[in-house]
Design a protein around this motif. Sequence first.
Motif, short mmCIF file in Angstrom:
data_model
loop_
_atom_site.label_atom_id
_atom_site.label_comp_id
_atom_site.label_asym_id
_atom_site.label_seq_id
_atom_site.Cartn_x
_atom_site.Cartn_y
_atom_site.Cartn_z
N UNK A 5 22.26 32.83 -9.56
CA UNK A 5 22.13 31.48 -8.98
C UNK A 5 23.07 30.54 -9.73
N UNK A 6 23.74 29.72 -9.02
CA UNK A 6 24.70 28.80 -9.63
C UNK A 6 23.97 27.74 -10.46
N UNK A 7 24.47 27.50 -11.68
CA UNK A 7 23.90 26.48 -12.58
C UNK A 7 25.00 25.48 -12.90
N UNK A 8 24.72 24.20 -12.68
CA UNK A 8 25.68 23.15 -13.00
C UNK A 8 25.05 22.13 -13.93
N UNK A 9 25.83 21.68 -14.90
CA UNK A 9 25.36 20.66 -15.84
C UNK A 9 26.00 19.32 -15.54
N UNK A 10 25.18 18.30 -15.44
CA UNK A 10 25.66 16.93 -15.28
C UNK A 10 25.42 16.25 -16.63
N UNK A 11 26.47 16.08 -17.46
CA UNK A 11 26.29 15.58 -18.82
C UNK A 11 25.69 14.18 -18.84
N UNK A 12 25.05 13.89 -19.96
CA UNK A 12 24.45 12.57 -20.11
C UNK A 12 24.22 12.23 -21.57
N UNK A 13 23.51 11.15 -21.85
CA UNK A 13 23.28 10.70 -23.23
C UNK A 13 22.50 11.72 -24.04
N UNK A 14 22.73 11.68 -25.35
CA UNK A 14 22.00 12.54 -26.28
C UNK A 14 21.71 11.71 -27.53
N UNK A 15 20.44 11.68 -27.95
CA UNK A 15 20.05 10.80 -29.06
C UNK A 15 20.74 11.18 -30.37
N UNK A 16 20.86 12.49 -30.65
CA UNK A 16 21.46 12.92 -31.92
C UNK A 16 22.93 12.52 -31.99
N UNK A 17 23.68 12.75 -30.91
CA UNK A 17 25.10 12.40 -30.90
C UNK A 17 25.28 10.88 -30.93
N UNK A 18 24.42 10.16 -30.21
CA UNK A 18 24.48 8.70 -30.22
C UNK A 18 24.27 8.17 -31.64
N UNK A 19 23.29 8.72 -32.34
CA UNK A 19 23.01 8.31 -33.72
C UNK A 19 24.18 8.63 -34.64
N UNK A 20 24.77 9.81 -34.45
CA UNK A 20 25.90 10.21 -35.29
C UNK A 20 27.09 9.28 -35.09
N UNK A 21 27.34 8.90 -33.85
CA UNK A 21 28.47 8.02 -33.55
C UNK A 21 28.37 6.69 -34.29
N UNK A 22 27.16 6.17 -34.38
CA UNK A 22 26.98 4.82 -34.95
C UNK A 22 26.60 4.82 -36.42
N UNK A 23 26.38 6.01 -37.00
CA UNK A 23 25.86 6.10 -38.37
C UNK A 23 26.90 5.82 -39.44
N UNK A 24 28.16 6.15 -39.16
CA UNK A 24 29.18 6.04 -40.19
C UNK A 24 29.24 7.25 -41.11
N UNK A 25 28.44 8.27 -40.83
CA UNK A 25 28.48 9.50 -41.62
C UNK A 25 29.55 10.44 -41.05
N UNK A 26 30.05 11.36 -41.88
CA UNK A 26 31.08 12.29 -41.41
C UNK A 26 30.64 13.04 -40.16
N UNK A 27 31.56 13.16 -39.19
CA UNK A 27 31.18 13.72 -37.89
C UNK A 27 32.01 14.94 -37.48
#
Length: 280
Positions: free
Chosen positions: A104-126
């Motif tokens: 069966x065909x599976x498709x992903x429609x990307x969206x927000x993710x809390x961990x990546x959002x936090x990493x983007x704004x944290x200022x920690x190495x990414x």
Amino acid sequence: MSILYLVGTPIGNLEDITYRAVRILTEADYIFCEDTRVTAKLCQHYSINTPLKSYHEHNKDKASKQILELLDTDKTVALVSDAGCPCISDPGYELVNQARDKEIRVETIPGPNAAITALMTSGLPSYKFVFLGFLPRQAKEKHDVLDKWMQRESTVMIYESPYRVKQTVKAISEIDSNRKISLGRELTKKFEQVVTEESTIIEQMLESEEIPQKGEFVILIQGQDESLQDTTWWEEMNLKEHVEFYVENHEMRSKDAIKQVSIDRKMKKRDVYEAFHIQE
């Protein structure tokens, strides 16, 4: 043709959804979600009238069977979580495997993710990071997991509830009181708060309620400085002991442990493999 859609949804702010996600949710025959009450609010906001059905940790086996039956009759099904991306720290990967097994065909429609959002704004190495999801609840098990991953260079990403965040930050401080961490809560919402400081300072801010223990938390832990890592800890071990250390303490397969030992000792993987099996 039947399709299983994995649809990312907002983690807080309802505007954080793609045009494609809204279209797929509108066109699907059914939406399966963790909590129909939560997803109903999103659907109402975007005038989506697709029928909702529940899919969560406690009914996933029964619901997966129902989904596969619908897909067998050329229906399209969208799977969503309450917030963020389905299958990430949420049930769903088993369903994906079952669907793929049935071609069966599976498709992903990307969206927000809390961990990546936090990493983007944290200022920690990414550039290097590892996602652990929710940690064990027992103090000793939690401490062991943190101690294992805090010895690496990668930034560590953890989800935590408001009821256990103080305990987790305390455990981090006990392992390394000077380690920089970032606490993100209520991400993308009205009372969003992101604080990046040494772990002891974060601990004090939680104690004084400068950081309220409300909402879901993402904890990020900066990786260990490479220059501080002990790269000779294994010198008194023979090859067999070195390999077994990774198998027993880092839950590696012997194949992966042999590869890591070859990196540690700057040896050819084949030589480690042969020596390990000779010593068995």
